[in-house]
Design a protein around this motif. Sequence first.
Motif, short mmCIF file in Angstrom:
data_model
loop_
_atom_site.label_atom_id
_atom_site.label_comp_id
_atom_site.label_asym_id
_atom_site.label_seq_id
_atom_site.Cartn_x
_atom_site.Cartn_y
_atom_site.Cartn_z
N UNK A 210 0.80 -1.21 0.00
CA UNK A 210 0.00 0.00 0.00
C UNK A 210 0.84 1.27 0.00
N UNK A 211 0.14 2.42 -0.01
CA UNK A 211 0.79 3.71 -0.01
C UNK A 211 0.37 4.51 1.22
N UNK A 212 1.19 5.46 1.58
CA UNK A 212 0.99 6.17 2.84
C UNK A 212 -0.33 6.93 2.89
N UNK A 213 -0.82 7.40 1.75
CA UNK A 213 -2.03 8.22 1.77
C UNK A 213 -3.26 7.40 2.17
N UNK A 214 -3.19 6.09 1.99
CA UNK A 214 -4.37 5.27 2.30
C UNK A 214 -4.66 5.19 3.80
#
Length: 497
Positions: free
Chosen positions: A366-370
């Motif tokens: 995943x990515x940090x914004x999620x």
Amino acid sequence: MGSTSSAEREDARPAAAGRRGAVVAALMLSMALAALDATIVSTAVPQIVGDLGGFSVFSWLFSGYLLAVTVTLPVYGKLSDTFGRKPVLIAGSVVFLLGSLLCALAWNMGALIAFRVVQGLGGGALQGTVQTLAADLYPLKDRPKIQSKLSTVWAVSAVAGPGLGGVLAAYADWRWIFLINLPIGAVALWLIVRHLHEPEREATAHARVDWAGALAVFACGGVLLTALVQGGVAWPWLSVPSLALFGAGLALVAVVVLVERRAAEPIIPGWVWRRRTIAAVNLALGALGLLMVAPSVFLPTYAQSVLGLAPVAAGFVLSVWTLSWPVSAALSQHVYRRIGFRNTAMLGIGTASLILFAFPFLPYPGQAWQPTLLMLLLGAALGLFQLPLIVGVQSTVGWAERGTTTASVLFCRQTGQTIGAAVFGAVANGVLAARLGGAGDLDSVTRALDSGSAPEATRRAIADAVHAVYLGAACAAALAFLVLLFLAPRKFPVLKD
């Protein structure tokens, strides 16, 4: 409702309008002290241990303070109803500042832990009495304003605390972490002494303090919370120390019940649990304390170990909920004035349950914004949940019962956090052991990741462990929803100002 009529007659505003601003400033400074102290020490632990030693017991810097705050909340709540808020807040502030000074003078880890407990004995008065005075100062229609201010102070302090602690430890000395409390606390104390004036009450002359009950509550809470804090950490859950503490704690519960039933003015009166509104809010906010452990304790580890973020960036992922929480709390009045305290809180905690349940479905890695987006939404949902319950339950009692009621709410929330740390810690370690095919705990695994010696399978195991914790937090939120649905009255029995 007949039992609240005498309290209602005693209700009065403790400060004139012209002095209220100074008192509010003092409350915000006091809240900042309590909030900063919960976070500012964390980043200075390496410097403290390097100077004083005692690495094996340093966790008691936090546990000792937490225990002292939690077990004294009911005592201070009852004392503020008996003698007034001002003397209790002054006494608590003096004890807190004395503890801060002693911490700065500590010569070894044992002394520092003991002085942190002294700090906590004063911190219990700060937390409970500040929240109670906030309700005393304002009528119902204006209480969201002061509560949102206090929420903002807590949020800013939570974000700024670790950074400030790190700066002081790196560029000055870790002792300044405690010395900085002295000027802030002195200003707050001066404002309280000079500007807070409470009406004299006849009941004070005939006040009887249940010191036996206070001692029993303190001993019982201390033993049970120690068992929860240290179980699975300092010793195994089924070990002799753990079982002995739980056994002693249960015996002390019986002692508390016996002493409180015989007391003329019990520290924990039975009406706290006999009134549906107060009992429901206590249980719901206990569940809030439980679920808050998932993001506050486990999300930074997830962000660093699974997402590969640096500590500062991982801290930001967590801190965003402190931005949306006070904003949502401030706006919640527009909702509960239309649909009521209970329905607003149910809307908030129902939404929070869905958000927590969504976390395990995030893509890997995943990515940090999620997770950042989820935390932003979670803060907004919890702001819609917590503040209506606190304002609502405080508005169902008069002055003479407000301190006890507020303290019971805060005590349940703090106890929920302690239980949550123990339960979710066991859940996370159990999942890790199952995924990795043997014994292991989250701390040792994350240290291996930091050293670069752990394989990708370990990262997935950490992700699974944190996902399991978030599912548990979602269940806690659902439990709070059900408590409000089936136990809380549709309309809170609010007293007229």
